[in-house]
Motif scaffolding. Structure first.
Motif, short mmCIF file in Angstrom:
data_model
loop_
_atom_site.label_atom_id
_atom_site.label_comp_id
_atom_site.label_asym_id
_atom_site.label_seq_id
_atom_site.Cartn_x
_atom_site.Cartn_y
_atom_site.Cartn_z
N ARG A 552 0.96 -0.97 -0.72
CA ARG A 552 0.60 0.08 -0.14
C ARG A 552 0.95 1.20 0.25
N GLN A 565 1.96 -8.58 -4.60
CA GLN A 565 0.68 -8.68 -4.56
C GLN A 565 -0.53 -9.93 -4.32
N VAL A 569 -3.29 -11.72 -2.23
CA VAL A 569 -4.51 -11.97 -2.37
C VAL A 569 -4.19 -13.03 -2.10
N LEU A 608 -5.85 -1.51 1.14
CA LEU A 608 -4.93 -1.87 0.52
C LEU A 608 -5.97 -1.44 -1.23
N ASP A 609 -6.89 -1.66 -0.54
CA ASP A 609 -8.02 -1.21 -1.36
C ASP A 609 -7.94 -1.87 -3.24
N ARG A 610 -7.80 -2.77 -2.97
CA ARG A 610 -7.70 -3.99 -3.99
C ARG A 610 -9.32 -4.65 -4.37
N ALA A 611 -10.69 -4.33 -5.39
CA ALA A 611 -12.26 -4.31 -5.14
C ALA A 611 -12.30 -5.36 -4.95
N THR A 613 -10.49 -8.18 -3.98
CA THR A 613 -10.19 -8.37 -2.33
C THR A 613 -11.23 -8.28 -0.82
N SER A 614 -11.00 -6.80 -1.42
CA SER A 614 -12.37 -6.54 -0.53
C SER A 614 -13.75 -7.03 -0.56
#
Length: 776
Positions: A552, A565, A569, A608-611, A613-614
């Motif tokens: 991040r 990454q 993930v 982290l703001d990974r769509a 994964t969120s």
């Protein structure tokens, strides 16, 4: 000339400027052809380096077992140590010098304990009560100087030695008096002592080896031989004993291969307060006295006025550096007062006590705080020694010395704060070095965070060098001969041996921060392989946050971003897949530990703001919140996490809240759900009146017995909230339901605004953990 007439014994205290001064004067007068010094005989080849110009005490000889660097011993020397001055004297005049004590290869070997002797009949012997004579003998052996000080009426050995040697004017003639005193003490102690214990046996072997070495030296040369040793050993070296008996005492002792070198030491570790048995109370003060000795080398005694004034000048300079006023007039008054006190106490020169009292009265104005600073910085001191470049060092130590010189990082014995800008070449290089040293267990620097900087380009370190780091460098040689190589190999080895995935994750992050690309890729692969075979959700979840933080925020170093990454993930997806089942049938302690781990994971994934994964994480939290078999604490956490992220509307959260706290739910289960929801939720409650109202209604509806049962959990839940936030909650509770502007309401009491509030206030204060009288 008979051998006995050519032998000259000089009994010294291991660290004392007066003793060193008398010794140098005596050596100048004697001009021996050979100087023998108390020290491990098998490292005598290191003496020659004492004369090198770059050798700056305090220093120590480090000796360690070749196959076990942790099995090590240090032999420290200050500039005012008589042994150091003897080495320097011999080097300056081209005289031979050697150590004569028991070799380190024997001292470091593991000697098997003899079988304990049993009395007749095989019954265990009763514990003997020492006779008064034995007690006195033990006191003499434990600290002969302290015993003499007590006889002379002094409070401790340091004060007695200072009065006799450091502040006296005995000169070389004092050696005869010291030998006479020690001879009488040894005679009394040896006559009264019980059977030799382990320490006595070691002492006998040491003295046997020294006697043999002295005899060999007298056969080797026709000139005078000087022996410099601790005063306690003088009577034993004068003892005429058959050499065959001494050889028999040393025969068959186990040995181990050793390595030895010079290493920097510190004044703080020369102090007796550090636990060093032969240490002195005031290394910095003794260094000052020695400097005055060097200034007045040709004078018959210390230049009292100048020496006193220069110390007070140093005190004033220290105070000024720390923002305290210290005028020249005060310095003059301090010097005069110290000399006056010495005169009143019948002392030849002011001692440390006189200097302290004068500084306290004139420069510190009676305040103890600046005196503590003087004690730390000047009386004990913070100096660190330096090694000449010509001295052979261990490869790792030599590589570190090169980096220290290149980066202008000087090791200091006290804490030093350093701020590094990672955008600069020098700042980044310093950061890499400190991170790499941490991987080989040499924590010279401890990371303090980024301070007031909001970026990721700044690091704040607190540096403090410890002499034991030299042993750690020796131990790390198994991993490589340079800091970079050793750090990388040590990290990979630690990752292979780490018992938990979270530990491997921390090692991966450390490799990234240390700029060890190859080691980072290897440890990432190790973490990936171990994670693939693990079903422990808590372990997998704990491995994510340190790696997600690197992704991040990034670093000023190059990192294998793609591999990292992919790893993060895959770990997060494994956690999401097993979250619901992992949160069932847990003990309370296990549930709380998992809540903390999941909270850290939630924060990391949000940053982290990974769509994709969120989305998977929020789905897992929804499933946990609705799972009737899940642990109540973790279900409460899940609702709170969804609510904070905006993934659960207020109406849905209120519905979950109502179900969890409904009268049909046992109070203990409801309390644990609430504890999970309220963890660090001070700001949520302050700004969400609906949630506050629901909690209030639930509490009011509880009967006395259920309320008492749930009260500890409520206290824990509110105890995790900041005290200031709890105080604001109490203020909110005092307000009426139609909370309008404070200025528009008439000034009335809290009880008038909310009927019954006064009666409930003590209970509310108990829940919030606030003081009943002050409300704070």
């Amino acid at each position: 000339m008979a051998p006995a007439d050519r032998l000259h014994l000089f009994g010294i205290r291991h660290h004392g400027p007066g003793s060193a001064r008398n010794l140098v004067t005596a050596l100048d007068a004697l001009d021996p052809t050979l100087v023998l010094i108390e020290g491990p005989a098998d490292v005598s080849d290191l003496i020659v380096h004492a004369g090198s110009p770059g050798m700056v005490p305090p220093l120590a000889i480090l000796v360690h077992a070749g196959d076990d660097p942790a099995n090590a011993s240090f032999y420290p020397f200050a500039v005012y140590s008589p042994e150091w001055q003897a080495m320097r004297w011999a080097a300056a005049r081209g005289r031979a010098a050697r150590f004569i004590d028991l070799p380190a290869e024997i001292r470091l070997a593991k000697t098997p304990d003899p079988d304990p002797a049993e009395p007749d009949g095989g019954e265990p012997a009763e514990e003997a009560v020492p006779a008064p004579a034995d007690v006195e003998a033990l006191a003499i052996r434990r600290d002969p100087l302290a015993y003499l000080a007590g006889i002379a009426g002094y409070r401790d050995s340091e004060a007695w030695w200072n009065a006799l040697i450091e502040q006296g004017a005995g000169g070389p003639a004092v050696f005869a008096a010291i030998e006479a005193a020690m001879t009488e003490l040894r005679r009394h102690a040896d006559a009264s002592a019980a059977e030799p214990d382990e320490d006595r046996v070691l002492e006998q072997r040491r003295e046997a080896h020294m006697r043999l070495a002295v005899a060999a030296a007298l056969r080797e040369t026709e000139g005078p031989v000087a022996v410099v040793c601790g005063a306690w050993h003088l009577p034993a070296l004068r003892l005429r004993r058959p050499q065959a008996e001494d050889r028999a005492l040393l025969k068959g002792l186990p040995k181990v291969k050793v390595s030895a070198t010079w290493v920097p030491w510190t004044e703080t570790r020369l102090a007796s307060a550090s636990g060093y048995a032969a240490g002195v109370a005031s290394p910095g003060w003794y260094a000052h006295l020695w400097n005055e000795v060097e200034r007045g080398r040709d004078a018959p005694a210390l230049p009292v006025r100048d020496a006193t004034a220069r110390w007070q000048v140093r005190v004033a300079a220290l105070l000024r550096r720390h923002g305290r006023p210290a005028s020249t007039a005060s310095v003059i008054e301090a010097a005069r007062l110290a000399q006056a006190l010495a005169g009143l106490r019948d002392l030849a020169v002011p001692g440390l006590e006189e200097m302290r009292e004068a500084s306290l009265a004139t420069l510190c104005l009676g305040e103890p705080a600046p005196m503590a600073l003087i004690e730390t910085e000047l009386v004990v001191g913070r100096a660190v020694g330096a090694i000449d470049e010509s001295v052979p060092q261990m490869p790792l130590a030599a590589d570190l010395a090169r980096w220290q010189k290149r980066l202008k990082l000087k090791p200091e014995a006290l804490d030093e704060d350093v701020s590094l800008d990672l955008r600069t070449e020098a700042g980044l290089a310093k950061s890499l070095l400190l991170h790499r040293l941490a991987l080989i267990r040499v924590p010279w620097g401890r990371l303090q965070g980024a301070g007031s900087s909001r970026g990721t380009f700044r690091e704040n370190w607190r540096l403090r060098w410890e002499p034991e780091f030299s042993v750690r460098l020796a131990e790390a040689l198994v991993h490589g001969t340079t800091v970079e190589q050793a750090a990388g190999n040590a990290a990979v080895a630690a990752a292979r041996d780490a018992p938990a995935l979270a530990g491997v994750s921390d090692i991966v992050r450390s490799c990234l921060l240390a700029g060890l690309d190859a080691a980072a890729r290897t440890t990432i692969a190790l973490l990936q392989a171990r994670a693939a075979g693990s079903s422990d959700v808590a372990t997998l979840a704990g491995a994510v946050p340190p790696l997600a933080a690197v992704l991040r925020y990034g670093t000023a170093r190059a990192i294998p971003a793609a591999e990292l990454q992919l790893l993060v993930v895959s770990l997060a997806e494994a956690v999401c897949a097993g979250l619901v089942h992992a949160c069932r049938r847990l003990q309370p302690a296990e549930a709380e530990a998992l809540r903390r781990t999941l909270a850290a994971l939630d924060e990391a994934l949000a940053l982290l703001d990974r769509a994709a994964t969120s989305e998977a994480w929020l789905g897992a939290l929804h499933a946990l919140a609705d799972d009737g078999e899940g642990d109540e604490l973790l279900r409460g956490f899940a609702v709170r996490a969804l609510y904070d992220r905006g993934a659960m509307p207020a109406e849905a959260a209120a519905a979950c809240f109502s179900r969890a706290l409904s009268p049909s739910v046992p109070p203990l289960e409801a309390g644990r759900w609430l504890e999970g929801f309220l963890a660090h939720a001070g700001q949520v409650l302050l700004h969400d009146a609906a949630l506050r109202a629901m909690i209030d209604r639930w509490l009011v509806a509880l009967d006395e017995e259920p309320f008492v049962a749930v009260l500890p959990m409520l206290r824990r839940a509110f105890g995790a909230i900041d005290r200031g936030e709890r105080r604001r909650m109490l203020d909110l509770a005092r307000r009426p339901a139609d909370d309008g502007p404070a200025a528009a309401r008439p000034p009335t009491s809290a009880a008038a605004e909310a009927p019954g509030f006064a009666a409930a206030l003590p209970l509310l204060l108990t829940i919030l953990g606030l003081d009943a009288e002050t409300g704070s």
